[in-house]
Design an enzyme around this catalytic site. Sequence first.
Site, short mmCIF file in Angstrom:
data_model
loop_
_atom_site.label_atom_id
_atom_site.label_comp_id
_atom_site.label_asym_id
_atom_site.label_seq_id
_atom_site.Cartn_x
_atom_site.Cartn_y
_atom_site.Cartn_z
N LYS A 42 0.84 -1.20 0.00
CA LYS A 42 0.00 0.00 0.00
C LYS A 42 0.87 1.25 0.00
O LYS A 42 2.00 1.22 0.50
CB LYS A 42 -0.86 0.02 1.27
CG LYS A 42 -1.99 -0.98 1.30
CD LYS A 42 -2.77 -0.87 2.61
CE LYS A 42 -3.90 -1.88 2.69
NZ LYS A 42 -4.96 -1.68 1.69
N ASP A 88 -2.82 -7.71 -1.54
CA ASP A 88 -3.54 -6.78 -0.67
C ASP A 88 -5.02 -7.20 -0.51
O ASP A 88 -5.73 -6.68 0.34
CB ASP A 88 -3.44 -5.36 -1.23
CG ASP A 88 -3.81 -4.30 -0.20
OD1 ASP A 88 -3.96 -4.66 0.99
OD2 ASP A 88 -3.95 -3.13 -0.59
N ARG A 124 -10.19 -11.62 2.22
CA ARG A 124 -11.03 -12.69 1.68
C ARG A 124 -10.33 -14.05 1.77
O ARG A 124 -10.98 -15.08 1.85
CB ARG A 124 -11.46 -12.34 0.25
CG ARG A 124 -10.36 -12.21 -0.74
CD ARG A 124 -10.75 -11.43 -1.98
NE ARG A 124 -10.78 -9.97 -1.73
CZ ARG A 124 -11.10 -9.08 -2.66
NH1 ARG A 124 -11.43 -9.47 -3.88
NH2 ARG A 124 -11.09 -7.80 -2.38
#
Length: 504
Positions: free
Chosen positions: A277, A347, A351
């Site tokens: 990020k 990233d 999930r």
Amino acid sequence: MEITIDMRALANIDMDALVTYAFEQEKPLGGILAAFDEATGGALSKLAASGELTGKMLETTLLYYPQGLAAQRLLIVGAGKKEKFGTAELRRLAGTAVRTLKSRQVKRVAFVSREEDRSAAAAQAITEGLILANFDSDKYKTDKKPGNEITAAALAGWDESSRAEADRGLARGRVVAESQNFARSLGNEPSNLLTPRMLADRAAAMAREAGLAVEVLEEKRIAELKMGALLSVAQGSVEPPRMIVITYTPETSNSGAPVLGLVGKAITFDTGGISIKPANDMEKMKYDMCGGAAMIGAMRAIAALRPSCKVIAVVPSTENMPGGRAQKPGDVQISMAGKSIEVINTDAEGRLILADGIAYAKQLGCTHLVDAATLTGAIVVALSNVNVGVFGSDQAFTDQLLASSKAAGEKMWPMPIDDDYREMIKSGIADIQNVGSGKGGGAITAAMFLREFTGDTPWIHLDIAGTAWQDDVKPWSAKGATGVGVRTLVDLAMKFGANGSAAK
Ligand code: BES
Ligand code: ZN
Ligand code: ZN
């Protein structure tokens, strides 16, 4: 904060402050306000006539040493339009009163509800508002002022006929709000002071205190169970992962009874991994464990309120780091359920860990699943910081959750999932890939990914990325972790258990 019910005549309540509320365009002042007006020699109607007391939502009017009252202050909070008023507004205005007064060193307050707000639901909302507003995240400040909080509160305005309702609402509100604050305190912890191991320790300590069964799976067991998706995220960090399992069992339950599973994402820090990020705002990614914290907080309240259904919280926890052993874009991982996953973007890690969390919850016997996760930036684009995104595979179950969110005063909005989005997570090399290939719809393709692991089990996904953290203070609440989800999930569990049936 100690909270009691004070049934004395309002004029005799000798607290630091008495609080009540006025509606917009309320002329003449009704109910309790009329009594106050009379006791104070018409002070309120004069303020209303001069335009200072309008009843606009969350307007505050503070009177000192009001004539005829034993209390030192009278605070009137604007309640907005009467037609739009409900328990959600009541919660916010009780909170606004606390934050207005505690900044003035007030210690003891009585909140006077009006005639129409003398139900258990109203008492619960007021209690929650008071306790949630008293919470501040100053744990690591060394120069904090001692005791900058309300120490005693009273619910006033109740009589013998409404006393039982007040008691019930107060008891439930206290448990729910303290549990939500517990979730908030976890969400506010920096990642160096709340690693997956520490989160598991905190959850286990809470569970023991609350009388819940708890099992924490360590790395070896996670590997034995072949939780390849969770392990793939964890392999980039020196901190080992944990799978936290907390179980509430009711006194009586028959074998066919539904079991509610609460699966929460607990990434204690999300750097993005190799798909790293940008630096800007990355410090916020300590709150990427708020889904897990919501489930742990909900279990704390469930332990005390004892619904009639069994509830199991499953919280996969790890850091998402770009270490030398980290997974790389293009890697293929085999999840616990046996499905292969191509990791296009490291990233999109939430999930992955939820895939194994869901598979494990099903193995433990959950018949209905709700997951909560700070899953996507896309849900912030869709719903901003206002509504939780709700994705459901079963309409009746989803309607039940949405009704609970309304009752609990947590804003949630239904989002679509259908098979056309399934196309977007097809992989060229594995069963599925972890990001959508199409344009947009990022929150929906994330939900579709999770759905692959739920099978026929009724399931709801709550994307709380936009709502789990508040950048600014609100009149009724401190900034930082919000604990969103706790109130709705507790309400759902209480109703889900009723009559031992699931969707009604
Ligand atoms: N933890 C983030 C989602 C997030 C974003 C939470 C903003 C809170 C605020 C999640 O793991 C993530 O990085 N999602 C990616 C997915 C993308 C790579 C498909 C996102 O939303 O950008
Ligand atoms: Zn991420
Ligand atoms: Zn994340």
